[in-house]
Write a protein that holds these residues in place. Structure first.
Motif, PDB file in Angstrom:
ATOM      1  N   VAL A  99       6.097   1.037   5.256  1.00  0.00           N
ATOM      2  CA  VAL A  99       5.242   1.084   4.137  1.00  0.00           C
ATOM      3  C   VAL A  99       5.176   0.053   3.476  1.00  0.00           C
ATOM      4  N   ASN A 100       6.124  -0.947   3.158  1.00  0.00           N
ATOM      5  CA  ASN A 100       6.192  -2.080   2.390  1.00  0.00           C
ATOM      6  C   ASN A 100       5.227  -3.184   3.139  1.00  0.00           C
ATOM      7  N   ARG A 101       4.853  -3.178   4.256  1.00  0.00           N
ATOM      8  CA  ARG A 101       3.812  -3.937   5.001  1.00  0.00           C
ATOM      9  C   ARG A 101       2.541  -3.473   4.602  1.00  0.00           C
ATOM     10  N   ARG A 102       1.840  -4.140   3.910  1.00  0.00           N
ATOM     11  CA  ARG A 102       0.466  -3.574   3.283  1.00  0.00           C
ATOM     12  C   ARG A 102      -0.274  -4.911   2.598  1.00  0.00           C
ATOM     13  N   VAL A 103      -1.454  -4.479   2.283  1.00  0.00           N
ATOM     14  CA  VAL A 103      -2.198  -5.416   1.659  1.00  0.00           C
ATOM     15  C   VAL A 103      -2.882  -4.503   0.448  1.00  0.00           C
ATOM     16  N   GLN A 104      -2.799  -4.851  -0.883  1.00  0.00           N
ATOM     17  CA  GLN A 104      -3.562  -4.152  -2.008  1.00  0.00           C
ATOM     18  C   GLN A 104      -4.858  -4.600  -2.185  1.00  0.00           C
ATOM     19  N   LEU A 105      -5.714  -3.897  -2.421  1.00  0.00           N
ATOM     20  CA  LEU A 105      -7.016  -4.230  -3.232  1.00  0.00           C
ATOM     21  C   LEU A 105      -7.136  -4.031  -4.581  1.00  0.00           C
ATOM     22  N   ILE A 106      -6.923  -4.944  -5.597  1.00  0.00           N
ATOM     23  CA  ILE A 106      -6.954  -4.783  -6.957  1.00  0.00           C
ATOM     24  C   ILE A 106      -8.043  -5.148  -7.839  1.00  0.00           C
ATOM     25  N   ASN A 107      -8.647  -4.125  -8.425  1.00  0.00           N
ATOM     26  CA  ASN A 107      -9.770  -4.492  -9.201  1.00  0.00           C
ATOM     27  C   ASN A 107      -9.513  -5.213 -10.552  1.00  0.00           C
TER      28      ASN A 107
END
Length: 193
Positions: free
Chosen positions: A181-189
């Protein structure tokens, strides 16, 4: 597990609404829109500051694991965002073909009037397996790969997208640092310019 093995594991880009929803296994365009819209009109943070914070955290607290969370963690958590899982080839920043549907859904969302005109930062993350500096570089490359796909393949205006990597400096599940679950990419506005 060495750094190469960890790097080859799929990069989970897990994005959730700022309120903190569960990791999504099936993504829809509307879920992305709902997670991202309603951003603050002015956000007093930019991609360069986010990247700098990760680098400084590694330099200030060297070692296998960071004893301190990212200084900007609370501020980032307050922004509109979502998580999505994107798979990469082994020890590579090449997006696996099966993940292009998810990248396309992100692009569809960003093309809607609900999100047009706003700016976004793509933030790559890894789990805590392997060296922190290696994980930081890998997360940067993978975030860049997602940005490049959005801008070139899906024609999202490049000037609205930035990419940074935080490696393992902001774990989604600190109690299980090696968890997928720690392997991720966020898209932040980051709101409107």
């Amino acid at each position: 597990m060495n750094k190469f093995i960890l790097a080859g594991v799929s990069a989970a880009l897990v994005m959730s609404a700022a309120a903190g929803s569960q990791a999504q296994t099936k993504l829809s365009r509307n879920e992305i829109i709902n997670s991202l819209q309603g951003a603050q009109q002015e956000v007093d943070i930019n991609a360069d500051q986010i990247q700098k914070a990760a680098i400084e955290n590694i330099e200030k607290y060297p070692g296998a694991n960071s004893p301190q969370s990212l200084p900007l963690a609370d501020k980032l958590a307050s922004l509109r965002q979502f998580n999505i899982e994107i798979t990469f080839h082994f020890d590579s920043a090449t997006i696996a073909p099966e993940s292009y549907e998810a990248v396309g859904l992100i692009a569809d969302a960003l093309h809607t009037p609900y999100l047009q005109g706003q700016t976004f930062v793509i933030v790559g993350h890894t789990d805590a397996k392997g060296a922190r500096d290696y994980n930081l570089e890998l997360s940067i490359k993978r975030a860049q790969a997602v940005r490049e796909a959005l801008a070139t393949t899906f024609r999202v205006p490049g000037e609205t997208l930035a990419s940074v990597g935080l490696g393992e400096e902001q774990l989604r599940d600190p109690a299980s640092p090696d968890a997928a679950v720690n392997r991720r990419v966020q898209l932040i506005n980051l709101g409107y310019k």
